[in-house]
Scaffold this active site. Sequence first.
Site, PDB file in Angstrom:
ATOM      1  N   GLU A   1       3.807  -0.312   2.836  1.00 37.49           N
ATOM      2  CA  GLU A   1       3.090  -1.538   2.483  1.00 37.49           C
ATOM      3  C   GLU A   1       4.098  -2.527   1.897  1.00 37.49           C
ATOM      4  O   GLU A   1       5.063  -2.132   1.242  1.00 37.49           O
ATOM      5  CB  GLU A   1       1.990  -1.264   1.452  1.00 37.49           C
ATOM      6  CG  GLU A   1       0.806  -0.491   1.986  1.00 37.49           C
ATOM      7  CD  GLU A   1      -0.285  -0.349   0.933  1.00 37.49           C
ATOM      8  OE1 GLU A   1      -1.314  -1.043   1.060  1.00 37.49           O
ATOM      9  OE2 GLU A   1      -0.099   0.433  -0.004  1.00 37.49           O
TER      10      GLU A   1
ATOM     11  N   GLU B   1      -5.930   9.029   2.096  1.00 41.29           N
ATOM     12  CA  GLU B   1      -5.219   7.895   2.695  1.00 41.29           C
ATOM     13  C   GLU B   1      -3.731   8.059   2.449  1.00 41.29           C
ATOM     14  O   GLU B   1      -3.304   8.346   1.324  1.00 41.29           O
ATOM     15  CB  GLU B   1      -5.703   6.571   2.112  1.00 41.29           C
ATOM     16  CG  GLU B   1      -4.945   5.354   2.634  1.00 41.29           C
ATOM     17  CD  GLU B   1      -5.457   4.044   2.051  1.00 41.29           C
ATOM     18  OE1 GLU B   1      -6.675   3.957   1.794  1.00 41.29           O
ATOM     19  OE2 GLU B   1      -4.645   3.122   1.844  1.00 41.29           O
TER      20      GLU B   1
END
Length: 566
Positions: free
Chosen positions: A165, A160
């Site tokens: 974020e 990932e």
Amino acid sequence: MKKNTQLQMLFAFFLISQFCFAQVDVVYNDLVWSDEFNTNGAVNPTNWFQQTQLPGGGSWNNGEVQHYTNLLTNSFVDTGFLHIVAKKESFTDQGVTKQYTSARLNSKFAFKYGRIDVRAKIPVEAGTWPAIWMLGKNINEDGGFFDASYGTTSWPACGEIDIMEHGIFPSQSVNYVQSTLHTPSSSGNSVNNGGALASDLANNYHIYSMNWSPNQISFLLDNVIYYTYCPTVKNANTWPFDKEQFLLLNIAMGGWAAPIPSNFVQSSMVIDYVKVYQNTTVDNQAPTNFAATIGAVSGSSVELLLNATDNSGNVTYNVAYGSGTSSAFSPSGVQKSLVISNLSPNTNYTFTITASDATGNTALNNPIVRNVTTITKLECTGTDTQASQGSFTTGYKYAFETIGTDVKITFELLDADKVGVVAYLWKQSPFSESQMTNVSGNIFNKTITGQTTGSTINYGVKFAYAGGMSVTKYISYVVGSSCSLGVATSLELKQYYYPNPVENKLYLQLLDDQNQIILTDILGRKLVQEVVKSSHNLDMSVFKSGIYFLKVKNSHGVQNMKIVKK
């Protein structure tokens, strides 16, 4: 983003040493896929898939509380911008009612190696968790676009890449964003991350970028690199990034993000464009000027000095020796020092070295072969359980090795019940503390330079871990000896105060568990009086510049120290 099932609460004081270059190593020039959101209405179904299927159990990972929908109210294009909208509204889907809705888009395009740019402004309201991220095309995740045809691998083995974020870092500024890599070697609260501050995330557009080559993955904010991931050893545990990945855009609600305020109504991530670049022109030019020579040789290591040039801007070197292999990369024309470790002393080794570029073109003079014999190892090793502070159960191993005028010091903590271990090398006199490099597991080393053969050095190690710390005894080593180890006696141990002069914190290393300290100014006025532990930090930042006096009382007597405050 997907952190729930593999969450590891690591007590991490530092990032794993990764020996990376600070610049982008491969420049990708050719636009191969993009969406500039020029058609109003629903998102382009040729480019995007609306992922709405709930995972087993009826909720998304990480305690999130939203439904992802394919409704126009949650994702739509308007006047050249994609809007992903998180809303407070009761919504029932798949037999489950939730109080928030949002959208989660999968790109129908997957790629391996290249650069992705996303220009966006993001929500910063409490409870929102906007993300621009990537998953391996092979992820086994029911409801994902690629799952039915390619879903063979569970998370995090699929890899990932979190490009951006926001909202899950409560100790950071509201304008802080972070990039993270999740792999089998570190997932959940991964140690492989880096962050940056931007100006007014909610109202300004910023370009979030990821540059991914066979060697490293770099993250950029407005074209400035702030974090690069390139593990020294690349395997399935550390580098599942040798297969295609696809892009995800979403806003999650709650979970790891802050609690959602009761007055929350809705908030949006607005995206101007998404662009993916690769190099589509075939590179047929092989590396040139390939050279390989021998550098420093010790009883356990050989340094190889490697250099070559290539039009791609980067060269990869592969080394084979006996049953061992090693690899490294370096910018074109920049000499690379590759140290081959864990060799046997007084042994002849043959190193077969090749140079290639990212396309696989190999240097015309491949391979270069170099022979070298390691020297007799000037090393001393041992195992002990004695502590100068704290305690050990199983104990620790230590090794001192002379390499020229350097000494490589290695310590291994054998206590298996310690979590989040980091190590600091303590020099006995004058006292100093320096962070050691994690080699693997609970093995740490550090090389001290410029030592004199025949001189005696005294070092110990502080192991810090979740819930406490333990400090080894001091070990005496004669530089250049094959094994002249001893132990510094307790009579040689001193109390240390550093740094002096001091600007902010004065660090105290004292002999007793209970020590009375008194700090006075030059006029004799008492400023601090307290009983402290053996390790204590005295805050000097509140005092003016000048001379101060510190008195320490314990079972060893009274010691007075003049302290200079900058």
